[in-house]
Design a protein around this motif. Structure first.
Motif, short mmCIF file in Angstrom:
data_model
loop_
_atom_site.label_atom_id
_atom_site.label_comp_id
_atom_site.label_asym_id
_atom_site.label_seq_id
_atom_site.Cartn_x
_atom_site.Cartn_y
_atom_site.Cartn_z
N PRO A 1 0.89 -1.17 -0.10
CA PRO A 1 -0.09 0.04 0.11
C PRO A 1 0.83 1.33 0.10
O PRO A 1 1.95 1.08 0.64
CB PRO A 1 -0.59 -0.23 1.15
CG PRO A 1 0.11 -1.06 2.21
CD PRO A 1 0.77 -1.91 1.20
N HIS B 1 1.79 7.25 3.54
CA HIS B 1 0.78 8.34 3.81
C HIS B 1 1.81 9.33 4.49
O HIS B 1 2.79 8.89 5.19
CB HIS B 1 -0.45 8.23 4.58
CG HIS B 1 -0.21 7.63 6.01
ND1 HIS B 1 0.15 6.13 6.02
CD2 HIS B 1 -0.01 8.11 7.24
CE1 HIS B 1 0.16 6.16 7.50
NE2 HIS B 1 0.31 7.18 7.99
N ARG C 1 -7.18 -0.85 -1.14
CA ARG C 1 -7.94 -1.75 -2.45
C ARG C 1 -7.73 -3.27 -2.23
O ARG C 1 -6.99 -3.78 -1.66
CB ARG C 1 -7.58 -1.15 -3.66
CG ARG C 1 -7.66 0.35 -3.53
CD ARG C 1 -7.22 1.04 -5.00
NE ARG C 1 -7.68 2.49 -5.03
CZ ARG C 1 -8.75 3.06 -5.09
NH1 ARG C 1 -9.75 2.28 -5.56
NH2 ARG C 1 -8.86 4.32 -5.25
N LYS D 1 -4.20 11.21 6.88
CA LYS D 1 -4.75 10.07 6.95
C LYS D 1 -4.55 8.99 6.09
O LYS D 1 -3.99 9.16 4.75
CB LYS D 1 -6.16 10.40 6.39
CG LYS D 1 -7.42 9.39 6.88
CD LYS D 1 -8.57 10.37 6.18
CE LYS D 1 -9.64 8.99 6.50
NZ LYS D 1 -10.97 9.64 6.03
N PRO D 2 -4.60 7.63 6.51
CA PRO D 2 -4.05 6.50 5.47
C PRO D 2 -4.86 6.42 4.51
O PRO D 2 -6.02 6.61 4.62
CB PRO D 2 -3.93 5.34 6.67
CG PRO D 2 -3.86 6.10 7.99
CD PRO D 2 -4.68 7.17 7.92
N SER D 3 -4.28 6.12 3.38
CA SER D 3 -5.22 5.63 2.05
C SER D 3 -5.80 4.43 2.51
O SER D 3 -5.57 3.66 3.26
CB SER D 3 -4.07 5.61 1.02
OG SER D 3 -3.56 6.90 0.82
N LYS D 4 -7.07 4.36 1.66
CA LYS D 4 -7.90 3.40 1.92
C LYS D 4 -7.25 2.07 1.10
O LYS D 4 -6.74 2.20 -0.09
CB LYS D 4 -9.43 3.64 1.19
CG LYS D 4 -10.32 2.47 1.74
CD LYS D 4 -11.66 3.14 0.91
CE LYS D 4 -12.65 1.82 1.09
NZ LYS D 4 -13.78 2.06 0.46
N HIS E 1 -4.41 -4.91 -2.45
CA HIS E 1 -3.35 -4.74 -1.58
C HIS E 1 -3.77 -5.96 -0.44
O HIS E 1 -3.01 -6.14 0.59
CB HIS E 1 -3.79 -3.45 -0.46
CG HIS E 1 -3.45 -2.35 -1.31
ND1 HIS E 1 -4.18 -1.08 -1.38
CD2 HIS E 1 -2.56 -1.89 -2.45
CE1 HIS E 1 -3.85 -0.29 -2.12
NE2 HIS E 1 -2.62 -0.60 -2.81
#
Length: 253
Positions: free
Chosen positions: A35, A38, A48, A43-46, A51
Motif C-alpha cells: 500500500p 501516507h 484496495r 490520513k492513511p489511504s484506503k 493490497h
C-alpha cells in the motif's frame, strides 16, 4: 415445542464430543502490491483489493527441520557404542532410537549422566567402521556361486570372483580378494560337487572367508539340471587343508 428442544438437547449431549486441539501453523507472507505511504500525521489511504493479495514466503510446516543429537544408552550393532552421540534426522531419531528406548536426547543433563565429552577424540573402535561386523556376518554366510563355461577352457582368476560377488549384490574389488593356494581350471565336472573359500579384506583391516562353489554353465542339452536349495547342502572340500575351516563356517538358511 419445549419437548422437542429437550429431546434435541439430550441427543446432542449424548453425541460424540468434539476435539478441540491447538496446532502450530505459521505462514510468512508478503504483500504483492504494497500500500502507498501516507504523510506524517495524515490520513492513511484506503486499502484496495489488490493490497490483500499476498505471496507465500515460507511455510514452517514443510520447512526442513534441523538434525537433532541423541546419545546411545546401549551398544547397537552397526551404529555405535553406549555414550556415542549421533546427529540424526528428527523422523529417524524419534522412530528408530528415542521411541524404542535405545537413545536419549543430548541434553546437558544427559551429557553429564552418560559422561559424554564431545571435545575428547573418539576412542578407536575394534572394527574399522560401524558396519563392518554386519558385513562380515553376511559374507561369512554367503555361498558364492561362480559360473564358468562347461565347453570353453578357463582358469579361475580374481575377476571371475569379483563378477560373482557383483551378481550376488556385493561390490568387492579385486585387490581385496585372496585366491586359494592352488590353480583351479576347467571345465572339470569333478569341481561341480566341491567347494573352497576365498578371503576378502574389508577396509584393509578385517578379513572374512567366503564359501565358493563352481557351477558349469551351458545351453541346450548340455545344460546341467537345477538342484533345489543347493546352497543349504554341505559339499566336499576341494582343498583338503580348507576342510576344517569350511565345516565351521555357517551355511545360508
Amino acid at each position: 415445542m419445549f419437548g422437542v428442544c429437550s429431546s434435541l438437547t439430550k441427543i446432542i449431549a449424548k453425541g460424540p464430543q468434539l476435539l478441540h486441539q491447538q496446532t502450530r501453523n505459521t505462514f510468512i507472507l508478503k504483500r504483492k502490491w504494497p500500500p502507498p505511504l501516507h504523510k506524517k500525521g495524515g490520513k492513511p489511504s484506503k486499502l484496495r483489493g489488490r493490497h490483500f493479495v499476498y505471496d507465500l514466503v515460507e511455510d514452517t510446516n514443510v520447512a526442513k527441520k534441523p538434525d537433532i543429537k541423541v546419545i546411545l544408552n546401549q551398544f547397537i550393532d552397526g551404529v555405535g557404542n553406549a555414550g556415542d552421540v549421533l546427529s540424526l534426522r528428527p523422523t529417524i531419531a524419534y522412530r528408530d532410537y528415542l521411541l524404542p528406548g535405545l537413545a536419549v536426547y543430548a541434553s546437558p543433563e544427559n551429557m553429564d549422566k552418560y559422561k559424554v565429552d564431545e571435545s575428547k577424540p573418539k576412542r578407536e573402535s575394534e572394527y574399522s567402521s560401524a558396519h563392518v561386523q554386519r558385513t562380515m556376518g553376511c559374507l561369512s554366510r554367503l555361498v558364492l556361486q561362480i559360473t564358468m563355461s562347461k565347453s570353453e577352457p578357463w582358469i579361475l582368476e580374481p575377476w571371475h570372483v569379483r563378477t560373482s560377488f557383483r551378481k550376488a549384490g556385493y561390490v568387492v574389488p579385486e585387490y581385496a580378494i585372496t585366491m586359494p593356494p592352488i590353480t583351479i581350471k576347467g571345465p572339470d565336472m569333478t569341481l561341480q560337487e566341491k567347494e573352497f573359500f576365498v578371503t576378502v579384506k574389508i577396509n584393509n583391516k578385517e578379513e572374512v572367508k567366503v564359501r565358493c562353489r563352481i557351477h558349469h554353465w551351458a545351453t541346450g542339452l548340455e545344460r546341467l539340471p537345477w538342484v533345489e536349495a543347493h546352497w543349504k547342502k554341505p559339499l566336499e572340500a576341494l582343498i583338503p587343508d580348507q576342510a576344517p575351516i569350511l565345516e565351521n563356517m555357517p551355511l545360508a538358511n
